[in-house]
Scaffold this motif. Structure first.
Motif, short mmCIF file in Angstrom:
data_model
loop_
_atom_site.label_atom_id
_atom_site.label_comp_id
_atom_site.label_asym_id
_atom_site.label_seq_id
_atom_site.Cartn_x
_atom_site.Cartn_y
_atom_site.Cartn_z
N UNK A 1 0.85 -1.19 0.00
CA UNK A 1 0.00 0.00 0.00
C UNK A 1 0.88 1.24 0.00
N UNK A 2 0.55 2.17 -0.90
CA UNK A 2 1.30 3.42 -1.02
C UNK A 2 0.51 4.54 -0.36
N UNK B 1 0.70 19.31 2.08
CA UNK B 1 0.02 18.09 2.50
C UNK B 1 0.75 17.57 3.72
N UNK C 1 9.33 6.34 -0.46
CA UNK C 1 9.58 6.88 -1.79
C UNK C 1 9.44 8.39 -1.76
N UNK D 1 1.34 20.82 -7.95
CA UNK D 1 0.57 19.83 -7.19
C UNK D 1 -0.72 19.35 -7.85
N UNK E 1 11.46 8.42 -6.97
CA UNK E 1 12.82 7.94 -6.78
C UNK E 1 12.81 6.43 -6.62
N UNK F 1 -9.26 13.95 -11.33
CA UNK F 1 -8.54 13.23 -12.38
C UNK F 1 -8.00 11.94 -11.77
N UNK G 1 -4.77 8.95 -12.23
CA UNK G 1 -3.51 8.55 -12.85
C UNK G 1 -3.32 7.05 -12.68
N UNK H 1 -0.21 4.04 -12.59
CA UNK H 1 1.22 3.79 -12.43
C UNK H 1 1.47 2.28 -12.50
N UNK I 1 4.43 -0.55 -11.19
CA UNK I 1 5.61 -0.77 -10.36
C UNK I 1 6.11 -2.20 -10.61
N UNK J 1 10.24 1.15 -8.57
CA UNK J 1 9.43 2.25 -8.09
C UNK J 1 8.25 2.48 -9.04
N UNK J 2 7.19 3.14 -8.57
CA UNK J 2 6.05 3.42 -9.45
C UNK J 2 6.48 4.30 -10.62
N UNK K 1 4.86 6.44 -13.89
CA UNK K 1 3.64 7.03 -14.43
C UNK K 1 3.33 6.44 -15.80
N UNK L 1 -2.70 9.79 -17.50
CA UNK L 1 -3.65 10.54 -16.68
C UNK L 1 -4.95 10.71 -17.47
N UNK M 1 -1.18 0.47 -10.15
CA UNK M 1 -1.88 1.33 -9.20
C UNK M 1 -2.64 2.41 -9.94
N UNK N 1 -7.16 12.02 -7.61
CA UNK N 1 -7.10 13.32 -6.94
C UNK N 1 -8.53 13.82 -6.78
N UNK O 1 -4.88 18.68 -2.69
CA UNK O 1 -4.00 18.31 -3.79
C UNK O 1 -3.64 16.83 -3.78
N UNK O 2 -3.90 16.14 -2.68
CA UNK O 2 -3.29 14.83 -2.54
C UNK O 2 -3.91 13.78 -3.45
N UNK O 3 -3.06 12.89 -3.90
CA UNK O 3 -3.49 11.73 -4.65
C UNK O 3 -3.62 10.55 -3.68
N UNK P 1 -3.70 6.69 -3.54
CA UNK P 1 -3.37 5.54 -4.36
C UNK P 1 -4.31 4.38 -4.05
N UNK Q 1 -5.32 0.29 -3.97
CA UNK Q 1 -4.70 -0.82 -3.26
C UNK Q 1 -3.78 -1.65 -4.17
#
Lengths: 113, 112
Positions: free
Chosen positions: A42-43, A56, A90, A97, A105, B31, B33, B35, B37, B42-43, B45, B48, B88, B92, B98-100, B102, B104
């Motif tokens: 889970x991210x 945030x 990560x 934003x 990364x 919106x 997105x 991803x 992994x 790493x994830x 992109x 979108x 994933x 948003x 602003x947070x996304x 994710x 499960x």
């Protein structure tokens, strides 16, 4: 050239210690993030900065403190490490934003003994 | 708070079979997105989607955003071993944050 680089890649330490993870991006982005990925993959967003301003701040223990000295850097300091802090952390960045792709990364794998 | 669920959690397919993962948000999204992994990675992109009912294609991958902007899907045609990884979605919200969030994740294994 690595776009978003984190150091260290691996961090093995004992409970109770304090540690820092550093992140740098060379993409010229305004926004940077810290995510935690647990053993179930889970991210979860922890923090985000836009132009050095915290935008945030999720419900994380106050043992975690981010710092953004400039737009290109976002560091994460963790005090009094606990077993439950073991995870992959990560760093990511995006142009701004709002509705922009995030570039991640390689992650820092933190293991608490 | 906003939650984003994905199904299935795991999927094993034979190479050449199709694969679909579904993403459902508890709230309307601004919106979404997607991803990918890879194991140990790493994830990265993929795409979108912004508009209601939007469909976008990338080679064998087809992405869809629901009419109500609360769900999305990723369909892969004729899977290859290079498609292995966890997919994933990240949504948003429209509430001004602003947070996304994710999803499960769906872990895909492709058997050769």
């Amino acid at each position: 050239d690595t776009a978003v680089s984190q150091t260290p890649k691996y961090l093995v330490t004992q409970m109770g210690n304090d540690k820092s993870i550093k992140c740098e991006q060379n993409l010229g982005h305004d926004t940077m993030y810290w995510y935690k990925q647990d053993s179930k993959k889970f991210l979860k967003i922890m923090f985000s900065y836009n132009n050095k301003e915290l935008i945030i701040n999720e419900t994380v223990p106050n043992r975690f403190s981010p710092k953004s000295p400039d737009k290109a850097h976002l560091n994460l300091h963790i005090n009094s490490l606990e077993l439950g802090d073991s995870a992959v952390y990560f760093c990511a960045s995006s142009q701004d934003p709002s509705d922009q792709p995030q570039h991640f990364g390689d992650g820092t794998r933190l293991s608490i003994l | 708070g906003q939650q984003v669920m994905q199904i299935p959690q795991y999927q094993h397919v034979q190479e050449g079979e199709d694969f679909t993962t579904y993403c459902n948000s508890s709230t309307t999204l601004s919106n979404i997105q997607w991803y990918k992994q890879r194991p140990g990675g790493h994830p990265v992109f993929l795409i979108q989607l912004v508009k209601s009912g939007e469909v976008k294609k990338q080679k064998r991958l087809t992405f869809q955003f629901g009419e109500a902007k609360k769900n999305s899907s990723l369909h892969i045609t004729a899977t290859q071993t290079t498609d292995v990884g966890t997919y994933f979605c990240a949504g948003q919200g429209v509430s001004g944050t602003y947070k996304y969030i994710f999803g499960t994740g769906t872990r895909l294994k492709v058997l050769a």
